[in-house]
Design an enzyme around this catalytic site. Structure first.
Site, PDB file in Angstrom:
ATOM      1  CD  GLU A 128      -4.455   3.432   6.574  1.00  0.00           C
ATOM      2  OE1 GLU A 128      -5.510   3.263   7.215  1.00  0.00           O
ATOM      3  OE2 GLU A 128      -3.366   2.984   6.942  1.00  0.00           O
ATOM      4  CG  ASP A 171      -0.368  -0.682   2.427  1.00  0.00           C
ATOM      5  OD1 ASP A 171       0.866  -0.811   2.524  1.00  0.00           O
ATOM      6  OD2 ASP A 171      -1.140  -1.090   3.291  1.00  0.00           O
TER       7      ASP A 171
END
EC number: 3.5.1.47
Length: 388
Positions: free
Chosen positions: A130, A71
């Site tokens: 997120e 990520d």
């Protein structure tokens, strides 16, 4: 004398300076591409879509494709680490360790760009972990289709474990998460004439109390779920009855089915509040792509056995955590494993002082490279046959 640091620790510090929130990671993307384009290109193929990057290292035989995901987004957190490389983006911070994840991934990619394996290796630099599940967005739009992995792997930093520690488990590692917003609509008015109004502070407060019974009375105690209402906003001043209230929160569960059951009960309670308080209640429940992270048996067993037999790795059996991770969406489609990487810091994930120990970066690069090399060169399968 100028301090000489590991090149991938330097990369981590560079990335730590420029955190960006989900789907806005343009500086991060450009930095990553600059590093990737400096690597030997003979075996590399690169795809870019907005802030997502996919890199394939072509294998010498190419029978399978092994995937690795990192990520790349930061958080809307004001950093308070006082590091010399503290965030230069006001109100943004890599408080979840994604800068470490990216540096490790670039280290692994560098190795395989110079030493390709038999199988293809695909590296997915994924935005928006997120916020809105970049995993779901880019899987669903077909970004991975051409180079779809047969297996997928990923890690997450763990502030609570020492450097040199790797931890995971077969089955559910992380819970599913469902973001929720509830809006209550009534009739406002003067505090002196409550009979002419319909108070949404009262209605929403009763809703909060009733929702607390979902886990205690509707969930099997051995299965587990969490309902947290973390935000309550209503009214503007003390002598005005509020015509609107808003609640925000999260539902977390260890299976998709349990999450859906909790959501169903949540909506039933909202309908009861509507009838009782003669108001309108709008419920918005959204799992995005935050399914449970469920490590598949075959791939996890091979990973665990590899780590247990390494002298430089302290392997631990992980417990199941109620944290969410959108890698679960990819593992719902492709078999694989996610694991914790110890980075030993007193401050937890998302804390404004979270600062991982950087020696975890070269450790992880070496360890993961060795694992993926064994996987992509079929060494693990040969060892299993020899032992059987």
């Amino acid at each position: 004398m100028v301090e000489k640091i590991d090149p991938f620790i330097k990369i981590r510090r560079d990335l730590h300076l420029i955190p960006e929130v989900g789907l806005e990671e343009y500086k991060t993307r450009d930095y990553l591409l600059k590093i990737i384009q400096q690597l030997p290109q003979e075996h590399l193929e690169i795809k870019v879509d907005e802030t997502a990057i996919l890199v394939r290292v072509k294998g010498t035989e190419g029978n399978r494709t092994i995937g690795w995901r990192t990520d790349i987004d930061g958080l809307p957190v004001v950093e308070k680490t006082d590091l010399t490389f503290e965030s230069t983006h006001e109100g943004r911070m890599h408080a979840c360790g994604h800068d470490v994840h990216m540096a490790i991934t670039l280290g692994i990619l560098t190795h395989f760009s110079e030493h390709p394996a038999k199988d293809h290796l695909v590296f997915f630099f994924q935005p928006a972990e997120e916020t809105v599940s970049g995993a779901k967005i880019y899987y669903d739009k077909g970004f991975l289709n051409e180079w779809m992995p047969d297996e997928f792997y990923a890690l997450h930093v763990d502030p609570n474990r020492p450097v040199g520690t790797i931890a995971t488990k077969e089955g559910t590692l992380f819970a599913s998460t469902c973001d929720l917003t509830v809006d209550f609509h009534g009739i406002g008015g003067h505090a002196a004439y409550p009979q002419e109004s319909n108070d949404m502070v009262v209605a929403a407060s009763q809703f909060v109390n009733q929702v607390q019974t979902i886990v205690s009375r509707n969930v099997n105690p051995v299965e587990g779920a969490v309902v947290t209402l973390g935000s309550f906003h209503a009214g503007t001043t003390g002598n005005v009855i509020s015509d609107h209230a808003r609640i925000e929160g999260t539902i977390r569960a260890l299976t998709k089915d349990m999450s859906y059951r909790v959501q169903k009960r949540f909506k039933e309670i909202a309908q009861g509040i509507e009838m009782t308080y003669q108001c309108k209640v709008d419920v918005d429940l959204n799992m995005y792509g935050y399914l449970p992270v469920i490590n598949t048996p075959k791939e996890t067993e091979a990973f665990v056995q590899f780590m247990k037999h390494r002298a430089d790795v302290h392997y631990e059996e992980a417990g199941t955590a109620m944290t969410g991770e959108d890698f679960g969406y990819l593992l719902d489609k492709v078999p694989g494993t996610m694991f914790w990487l110890g980075v030993d810091t007193p401050y937890g994930l998302h804390h404004p002082q979270m600062s991982p120990k950087e020696e975890a970066i070269p450790f992880a690069i070496k360890t993961v490279c060795d694992f993926l090399e064994a996987k992509a060169n079929h060494v693990l399968e040969q060892e299993k046959v020899a032992l059987s």
